[in-house]
Design a protein around this motif. Structure first.
Motif, short mmCIF file in Angstrom:
data_model
loop_
_atom_site.label_atom_id
_atom_site.label_comp_id
_atom_site.label_asym_id
_atom_site.label_seq_id
_atom_site.Cartn_x
_atom_site.Cartn_y
_atom_site.Cartn_z
N CYS B 230 33.58 30.00 29.78
CA CYS B 230 34.55 30.62 30.83
C CYS B 230 33.37 31.63 31.79
CB CYS B 230 35.44 31.27 30.46
SG CYS B 230 36.65 30.22 29.63
N HIS B 231 33.74 31.89 32.99
CA HIS B 231 32.86 32.97 33.89
C HIS B 231 33.67 33.85 34.59
CE1 HIS B 231 30.46 29.19 33.84
NE2 HIS B 231 29.39 29.87 34.01
N THR B 232 33.26 34.98 34.71
CA THR B 232 34.08 36.01 35.56
C THR B 232 32.92 36.40 36.68
OG1 THR B 232 35.28 36.88 33.78
CG2 THR B 232 35.00 38.27 35.72
N PHE B 233 33.22 36.34 38.10
CA PHE B 233 32.45 36.43 39.03
C PHE B 233 32.91 37.89 39.68
CE2 PHE B 233 31.94 36.06 43.87
CZ PHE B 233 30.59 36.65 43.75
N VAL B 234 32.03 38.95 39.73
CA VAL B 234 32.18 40.07 40.12
C VAL B 234 31.67 40.25 41.62
CG1 VAL B 234 32.16 42.62 40.05
CG2 VAL B 234 32.22 41.05 38.15
N ASP B 235 32.77 40.14 42.55
CA ASP B 235 32.20 39.98 43.99
C ASP B 235 31.98 41.47 44.51
OD1 ASP B 235 31.95 38.75 46.45
OD2 ASP B 235 34.10 38.91 47.26
N ALA B 236 30.89 41.59 45.73
CA ALA B 236 30.55 42.65 46.31
C ALA B 236 31.62 43.43 46.72
CB ALA B 236 29.75 42.34 47.51
N SER B 237 33.00 43.09 47.01
CA SER B 237 33.94 43.91 47.20
C SER B 237 34.85 44.12 46.15
CB SER B 237 34.93 43.21 48.39
OG SER B 237 35.63 42.21 47.73
N TYR B 337 27.66 24.80 35.25
CA TYR B 337 27.52 25.10 33.76
C TYR B 337 28.97 25.13 32.95
CZ TYR B 337 22.68 26.23 34.69
OH TYR B 337 21.40 25.96 35.00
N ASN B 338 30.23 25.24 33.79
CA ASN B 338 31.39 25.43 33.17
C ASN B 338 31.70 24.09 32.62
OD1 ASN B 338 32.51 23.75 35.16
ND2 ASN B 338 34.23 25.26 35.69
N THR B 339 32.63 24.35 31.54
CA THR B 339 33.59 23.29 31.06
C THR B 339 35.02 22.81 31.47
OG1 THR B 339 34.39 24.82 29.45
CG2 THR B 339 32.31 23.64 28.82
N GLY B 340 35.37 23.32 32.64
CA GLY B 340 36.32 23.19 33.27
C GLY B 340 37.72 24.10 32.78
N HIS B 341 37.29 24.93 31.87
CA HIS B 341 38.49 25.73 31.34
C HIS B 341 39.11 26.74 32.31
CE1 HIS B 341 40.43 28.00 28.27
NE2 HIS B 341 40.17 26.84 27.31
N SER B 342 38.46 27.86 32.19
CA SER B 342 38.97 28.98 33.06
C SER B 342 37.92 29.96 33.63
CB SER B 342 39.83 30.12 31.96
OG SER B 342 40.88 29.18 31.40
N GLU B 343 38.12 30.32 34.79
CA GLU B 343 37.04 31.06 35.87
C GLU B 343 37.93 32.15 36.40
OE1 GLU B 343 34.22 29.90 34.97
OE2 GLU B 343 34.88 28.10 34.18
N ALA B 344 37.25 33.17 36.69
CA ALA B 344 37.77 34.47 37.42
C ALA B 344 37.06 34.88 38.49
CB ALA B 344 38.17 35.48 36.43
N ILE B 345 37.42 35.43 39.51
CA ILE B 345 36.96 36.27 40.69
C ILE B 345 37.38 37.61 40.49
CG2 ILE B 345 38.39 35.26 42.38
CD1 ILE B 345 35.72 35.70 44.25
N VAL B 346 36.75 38.65 40.64
CA VAL B 346 37.31 40.00 40.88
C VAL B 346 36.69 40.43 42.45
CG1 VAL B 346 37.33 42.40 40.17
CG2 VAL B 346 37.13 40.69 38.56
N THR B 347 37.67 40.69 43.15
CA THR B 347 37.36 40.91 44.59
C THR B 347 38.45 41.38 45.13
OG1 THR B 347 36.68 39.73 46.43
CG2 THR B 347 38.50 38.59 45.30
N THR B 348 38.21 42.15 46.40
CA THR B 348 39.23 42.53 47.35
C THR B 348 39.44 41.85 48.52
OG1 THR B 348 37.99 44.29 48.26
CG2 THR B 348 39.14 45.08 46.24
N ASP B 349 38.37 40.89 48.57
CA ASP B 349 38.43 39.94 49.95
C ASP B 349 39.25 38.78 49.92
OD1 ASP B 349 37.62 38.26 51.85
OD2 ASP B 349 35.42 39.21 52.08
N ILE B 350 40.22 38.73 50.78
CA ILE B 350 41.18 37.50 50.39
C ILE B 350 40.59 36.43 50.91
CG2 ILE B 350 42.15 37.64 52.72
CD1 ILE B 350 44.78 37.13 51.61
N ARG B 351 39.51 36.15 51.83
CA ARG B 351 38.97 34.93 52.19
C ARG B 351 37.87 34.60 51.02
NH1 ARG B 351 35.95 37.86 56.76
NH2 ARG B 351 35.94 39.18 55.14
N ASN B 352 37.38 35.46 50.20
CA ASN B 352 36.68 34.92 49.06
C ASN B 352 37.68 34.66 47.84
OD1 ASN B 352 34.42 35.30 50.39
ND2 ASN B 352 33.78 37.30 49.26
N ALA B 353 38.52 35.14 47.69
CA ALA B 353 39.61 34.78 46.60
C ALA B 353 39.99 33.38 46.94
CB ALA B 353 40.74 35.83 46.71
N HIS B 354 40.47 33.30 48.22
CA HIS B 354 40.82 31.90 48.44
C HIS B 354 39.83 30.65 48.34
CE1 HIS B 354 42.52 28.89 51.60
NE2 HIS B 354 43.42 28.91 50.64
N ARG B 355 38.56 30.92 48.81
CA ARG B 355 37.54 30.11 48.68
C ARG B 355 37.17 29.88 47.19
NH1 ARG B 355 31.59 30.62 50.86
NH2 ARG B 355 30.78 28.36 50.11
#
Lengths: 418, 418
Positions: B230-237, B337-355
């Motif tokens: 599982c991954h967590t992506f910390v976005d620029a925002s 690289y993921n196994t199709g389990h759980s992934e997260a984004i931390v962001t305040t940008d609604i477009r990036n969250a949606h994408r």
């Protein structure tokens, strides 16, 4: 083997395309489907020329008439393929439909939406129309597809799939989304069924032998389709005229398909009256009857059935007939010999109708109707990629919805787990 | 082998029991579940004595502490098992729930109801609580179950399953519905995974090695569960304080489970500011960081990551860290690289969250929350038999509904197909 690397390349291209395809707007997919339909009709001469070569080879091999009929294309059958694609364009898009939503006590908002399965492998035999039908349904549901048709229809399938792919890519479908396997070697099937991680599911459509082989050997998940040892049980209380009509329809309206009846069971209380009526009606349709001892005693013209007859999928104008003690014996016989496809009871007793539906283990259980109705169009799904006889993922006629999976989308505001 | 015949006998008994179980009233199932819970608590001394023998053997083998902890039972853990069974009794019964209904133009009335899958095989390792959890969920959903636990917990599992089966059969569950495999030989797994026609599905719960072996070799359909890179992506925002909290929770709150984070991705625009904050917080929790070249340049204390790190499921206090160009690079890395389990984004940008939610291919995709929430209880399903990482049949946490199939019931008045 050269085709092992080639197959992997195709699957990787399909996988890459499936990522783009999964988020393609419905309008783009529909426009492409209409263009694909048009391409088939406009270039029908190319398809017919290829088909004529396939037919010529099949004739030389001495393949039987029913086989040649399945293989044969003409303008009208090509129009039917095109019409199928147009109908698929009109169906609602299952992708992104929500089917669960909750706000949890900690404020997390959870919803579940429909997403494509990813890359679908279809392995099929003779009928070239499967090429167009399967391609259309997979694309509409956002899936990339790898089609592997039988060697006998290789030229027809290649012509059809080339036209479809060109029209699709010219109309916004990502390149690689529609792949056709030209390798007629049987080993190609084994390569395809071991592309775990590249293919998400394999749906075999064809004879029992092909399906059995794939189920036993595939490391890619398989949806088992289309083997049908279907029964009709005529209960003591049945309207016998109705029972004859239903039996004749279930057996003779299209004997080669999987929802045709193969065995008729009749309650002993009415066997002496019913079986001669049934035999007369079946004789008119040239159906060979193979009976149990009791049935043969009532209708001496029946051929004695052997143990093999109870599990035979004749696909032909042959019917096995058995006299049973009661509804319990009928249910036990069915649950022992059926393939989990379609079963029917003809009865006027509401308790027996209810019991039969509860206790018979099959995808579709009918009261007072022909098993021939088990079909995506007849059930109102607008299309069908096959009829699942397994319990996992999908059971019975599979439409667009059955070509999807789900994904949970969770919105938080910084929640962490305690 | 002797156990081959024995396994087949067990499976046949389970199959026969499943027919009766499939139509058992909810009240009977619930009463049995409560009796099973009581049996565990009343006879806890029997379970604890057996568990002590398992523990003694494991200690002698020198198995490590975390392993012994998973194996160990005490009064409180037995009460938790009992409580789980009581909670399962309170959940709504999915069987016979309708989920589709139509009246066709020809008058046929079609409805689709939920039915049990039939016979479920569970193959699991160390934790003996799985015996009670899985038995309870399978019985509540009307399925017979064949449990095959690991050899290390054989005495504990045998004690638990004997108590459960006795209590179940004394309270109306058909004999044979709950089977436990005592054969500790690994070959028993291979026999079990080839009981096609007797088992409807196998759910493996355990390490990646066990699951891989079963997926590759089983001819019975398998639901793949529980491998989580599982991954967590910390976005620029991103709110960086929130990102640190989420990352620490996702990595350290329970590092050995499948929904724990293994890789953190960070947008290059904030990497220089964010990574030192992350490293300080992770150091407090004794997490070893393995960074890409850019990450190591920012935090020289990080160990250089190798290619293997990006697909490693550490299950431990280790985290790989990668600086990415942009959200596109983050999504590509995850989908590779993921196994199709759980992934997260931390962001305040609604477009990036949606994408991110649209394009990342996984069972659960989070915005601003810890991946640790992927769990049947946290999602509100009241129970969980495992977390599916495949797309077929079920994806994500599987509750009672995921242990069911469907059946079409069709009522007619003599309809035949034209």
């Amino acid at each position: 083997m050269d085709f092992e690397a080639e197959m992997k390349k195709k699957a990787e291209a399909a996988r890459a395309a499936s990522r783009k395809l999964s988020v393609l707007p419905t309008g783009v997919k529909n426009k492409a489907l209409l263009a694909m339909a048009e391409a088939l009709e406009k270039r029908s001469s190319v398809i017919l020329a290829a088909n004529e070569q396939d037919l010529e080879e099949a004739r030389q091999k001495g393949l039987k008439r029913s086989y040649l009929d399945r293989l044969m294309l003409n303008e009208s059958r090509i129009s039917q393929m095109a019409e199928g694609l147009r109908q698929t364009a009109q169906l609602p898009d299952p992708i992104s439909q929500g089917d669960y939503s909750a706000t949890r006590p900690n404020g997390l908002e959870i919803r579940r939406i429909r997403v494509p399965l990813g890359v679908i492998g279809i392995i099929y035999e003779a009928r070239p129309n499967v090429t167009a039908d399967a391609a259309g349904l997979c694309l509409k549901s956002g899936n990339a597809v790898i089609l592997r048709g039988g060697s006998e229809a290789i030229r027809s399938n290649t012509a059809i799939s080339s036209l479809l792919a060109k029209a699709a890519y010219e109309n916004g479908i990502p390149e690689g989304a529609l792949q056709f396997v030209e390798f007629t070697d049987r080993a190609a099937v084994d390569v395809m069924t071991h592309l775990s991680g590249l293919l998400d599911v394999i749906i075999p459509r064809g004879g029992a032998g092909l399906i059995k082989h794939i189920v036993a050997n595939s490391s890619v998940p398989v949806i088992e389709t289309g083997t049908g040892v279907c029964h009709t049980f005529v209960d003591a209380s049945a309207d016998q005229a109705m029972a004859v009509d239903i039996a004749v329809n279930a057996k003779t309206s299209h004997p080669s398909v999987c929802n045709a009846m193969e065995t008729l069971l009749v309650h002993k209380a009415i066997a002496a009256e019913f079986l001669p009526r049934l035999a007369a009606a079946m004789a008119e349709k040239h159906v060979e009857l193979r009976g149990c001892e009791q049935a043969c005693a009532i209708c001496p013209a029946m051929i004695p059935a052997t143990e093999e007859d109870w599990s035979a999928e004749y696909g032909d104008l042959i019917l096995s007939v058995k006299v049973v003690e009661d509804i319990q014996a009928a249910i036990s016989h069915i649950n022992r010999y059926n393939t989990g496809h379609s079963e029917a009871i003809v009865t006027t007793d509401i308790r027996n109708a209810h019991r039969f539906q509860r206790e018979v283990d099959a995808a579709a259980v009918y009261v007072n109707a022909s098993t021939r109705f088990t079909d995506g169009f007849e059930f109102g799904f607008g299309a069908e990629i096959g009829i699942s006889t397994q319990k996992l993922h999908a059971r019975g006629p599979m439409g667009l919805m059955e070509l999807t999976s789900t994904k949970y989308l969770i919105y938080g505001e910084g929640q962490v787990r305690g």
